[in-house]
Design a protein around this motif. Sequence first.
Motif, PDB file in Angstrom:
ATOM      1  N   GLU A  11      -2.227  -8.212  -9.664  1.00  0.00           N
ATOM      2  CA  GLU A  11      -2.821  -7.019 -10.259  1.00  0.00           C
ATOM      3  C   GLU A  11      -4.149  -6.746  -9.577  1.00  0.00           C
ATOM      4  O   GLU A  11      -5.056  -7.572  -9.582  1.00  0.00           O
ATOM      5  N   TYR A  12      -4.234  -5.589  -8.948  1.00  0.00           N
ATOM      6  CA  TYR A  12      -5.460  -5.146  -8.289  1.00  0.00           C
ATOM      7  C   TYR A  12      -5.598  -3.661  -8.584  1.00  0.00           C
ATOM      8  O   TYR A  12      -4.884  -2.836  -8.046  1.00  0.00           O
ATOM      9  N   LYS A  13      -6.498  -3.324  -9.471  1.00  0.00           N
ATOM     10  CA  LYS A  13      -6.590  -1.967 -10.005  1.00  0.00           C
ATOM     11  C   LYS A  13      -7.086  -0.938  -8.989  1.00  0.00           C
ATOM     12  O   LYS A  13      -6.922   0.246  -9.185  1.00  0.00           O
ATOM     13  N   GLN A  14      -7.666  -1.378  -7.875  1.00  0.00           N
ATOM     14  CA  GLN A  14      -8.216  -0.437  -6.909  1.00  0.00           C
ATOM     15  C   GLN A  14      -7.282  -0.193  -5.724  1.00  0.00           C
ATOM     16  O   GLN A  14      -7.683   0.380  -4.723  1.00  0.00           O
ATOM     17  N   SER A  15      -6.022  -0.638  -5.821  1.00  0.00           N
ATOM     18  CA  SER A  15      -5.089  -0.421  -4.714  1.00  0.00           C
ATOM     19  C   SER A  15      -4.830   1.072  -4.552  1.00  0.00           C
ATOM     20  O   SER A  15      -4.810   1.823  -5.521  1.00  0.00           O
ATOM     21  N   GLN A  16      -4.657   1.469  -3.297  1.00  0.00           N
ATOM     22  CA  GLN A  16      -4.476   2.886  -3.006  1.00  0.00           C
ATOM     23  C   GLN A  16      -3.209   3.099  -2.196  1.00  0.00           C
ATOM     24  O   GLN A  16      -2.819   2.245  -1.394  1.00  0.00           O
ATOM     25  N   LYS A  17      -2.599   4.243  -2.394  1.00  0.00           N
ATOM     26  CA  LYS A  17      -1.387   4.603  -1.659  1.00  0.00           C
ATOM     27  C   LYS A  17      -1.696   4.602  -0.155  1.00  0.00           C
ATOM     28  O   LYS A  17      -2.726   5.078   0.281  1.00  0.00           O
ATOM     29  N   GLY A  18      -0.786   4.028   0.606  1.00  0.00           N
ATOM     30  CA  GLY A  18      -0.959   3.949   2.052  1.00  0.00           C
ATOM     31  C   GLY A  18      -1.596   2.652   2.530  1.00  0.00           C
ATOM     32  O   GLY A  18      -1.538   2.325   3.703  1.00  0.00           O
ATOM     33  N   ASP A  19      -2.222   1.908   1.615  1.00  0.00           N
ATOM     34  CA  ASP A  19      -2.818   0.622   1.986  1.00  0.00           C
ATOM     35  C   ASP A  19      -1.770  -0.477   1.950  1.00  0.00           C
ATOM     36  O   ASP A  19      -0.807  -0.407   1.179  1.00  0.00           O
ATOM     37  N   ASN A  20      -1.951  -1.501   2.773  1.00  0.00           N
ATOM     38  CA  ASN A  20      -1.080  -2.676   2.781  1.00  0.00           C
ATOM     39  C   ASN A  20      -1.906  -3.911   2.475  1.00  0.00           C
ATOM     40  O   ASN A  20      -3.079  -4.001   2.873  1.00  0.00           O
ATOM     41  N   TYR A  21      -1.275  -4.858   1.787  1.00  0.00           N
ATOM     42  CA  TYR A  21      -1.964  -6.057   1.324  1.00  0.00           C
ATOM     43  C   TYR A  21      -1.132  -7.288   1.672  1.00  0.00           C
ATOM     44  O   TYR A  21       0.080  -7.208   1.829  1.00  0.00           O
ATOM     45  N   PHE A  22      -1.807  -8.447   1.762  1.00  0.00           N
ATOM     46  CA  PHE A  22      -1.098  -9.712   1.932  1.00  0.00           C
ATOM     47  C   PHE A  22      -1.897 -10.829   1.295  1.00  0.00           C
ATOM     48  O   PHE A  22      -3.090 -10.692   1.032  1.00  0.00           O
ATOM     49  N   VAL A  23      -1.211 -11.920   1.018  1.00  0.00           N
ATOM     50  CA  VAL A  23      -1.817 -13.106   0.436  1.00  0.00           C
ATOM     51  C   VAL A  23      -1.820 -14.203   1.492  1.00  0.00           C
ATOM     52  O   VAL A  23      -0.847 -14.379   2.221  1.00  0.00           O
ATOM     53  N   ASN A  24      -2.928 -14.935   1.574  1.00  0.00           N
ATOM     54  CA  ASN A  24      -3.025 -16.103   2.440  1.00  0.00           C
ATOM     55  C   ASN A  24      -3.156 -17.324   1.551  1.00  0.00           C
ATOM     56  O   ASN A  24      -3.951 -17.334   0.608  1.00  0.00           O
ATOM     57  N   HIS A  36       3.435  -8.309   4.320  1.00  0.00           N
ATOM     58  CA  HIS A  36       2.568  -7.208   3.900  1.00  0.00           C
ATOM     59  C   HIS A  36       3.342  -6.328   2.929  1.00  0.00           C
ATOM     60  O   HIS A  36       4.522  -6.057   3.136  1.00  0.00           O
ATOM     61  N   VAL A  37       2.668  -5.898   1.866  1.00  0.00           N
ATOM     62  CA  VAL A  37       3.287  -5.023   0.868  1.00  0.00           C
ATOM     63  C   VAL A  37       2.396  -3.814   0.624  1.00  0.00           C
ATOM     64  O   VAL A  37       1.209  -3.824   0.951  1.00  0.00           O
ATOM     65  N   ASP A  38       2.969  -2.783  -0.006  1.00  0.00           N
ATOM     66  CA  ASP A  38       2.206  -1.568  -0.290  1.00  0.00           C
ATOM     67  C   ASP A  38       1.389  -1.732  -1.566  1.00  0.00           C
ATOM     68  O   ASP A  38       1.254  -2.831  -2.104  1.00  0.00           O
ATOM     69  N   GLN A  39       0.876  -0.612  -2.067  1.00  0.00           N
ATOM     70  CA  GLN A  39      -0.053  -0.632  -3.204  1.00  0.00           C
ATOM     71  C   GLN A  39       0.552  -1.157  -4.493  1.00  0.00           C
ATOM     72  O   GLN A  39      -0.170  -1.449  -5.438  1.00  0.00           O
ATOM     73  N   LYS A  40       1.872  -1.332  -4.571  1.00  0.00           N
ATOM     74  CA  LYS A  40       2.486  -1.870  -5.794  1.00  0.00           C
ATOM     75  C   LYS A  40       2.249  -3.370  -5.929  1.00  0.00           C
ATOM     76  O   LYS A  40       2.397  -3.927  -7.009  1.00  0.00           O
ATOM     77  N   LEU A  41       1.911  -4.030  -4.829  1.00  0.00           N
ATOM     78  CA  LEU A  41       1.572  -5.459  -4.803  1.00  0.00           C
ATOM     79  C   LEU A  41       2.660  -6.330  -5.423  1.00  0.00           C
ATOM     80  O   LEU A  41       2.393  -7.228  -6.210  1.00  0.00           O
ATOM     81  N   ALA A  42       3.908  -6.068  -5.075  1.00  0.00           N
ATOM     82  CA  ALA A  42       5.035  -6.861  -5.562  1.00  0.00           C
ATOM     83  C   ALA A  42       5.666  -7.582  -4.374  1.00  0.00           C
ATOM     84  O   ALA A  42       6.236  -6.943  -3.499  1.00  0.00           O
ATOM     85  N   TRP A  43       5.568  -8.898  -4.357  1.00  0.00           N
ATOM     86  CA  TRP A  43       6.068  -9.680  -3.228  1.00  0.00           C
ATOM     87  C   TRP A  43       7.450 -10.265  -3.470  1.00  0.00           C
ATOM     88  O   TRP A  43       8.329 -10.144  -2.653  1.00  0.00           O
TER      89      TRP A  43
END
Length: 93
Positions: A11-24, A36-43
């Motif tokens: 859960e990251y409330k500031q995620s924005q459409k078009g951004d990609n995220y990953f966990v290390n 890498h996943v999109d703003q939904k942050l579902a891996w």
Amino acid sequence: GTLCVSIVVVEYKQSQKGDNYFVNLQLGHQSTDSKHVDQKLAWNQDLILTLGSLDDFLVISLFKYCKYAPNELLGVADLRLDILEYYMNKPID
């Protein structure tokens, strides 16, 4: 031993459409990145690390992927693994 870490949803409330995220994940000298996943942050992804000792810490970091700049660190959590000793012979619901 082997440590399997399941990354499901962050859960990251500031995620924005078009951004990609990953966990290390970092355990001692080992380091591995999630996909890498999109703003939904579902891996829904499992990452495997070799566990040398329950005295180790698992460092979990969330990054915003930046293609043309250094990745942006959004948060870090240190998890003591000695808590696993409590659960080793107990059923987990």
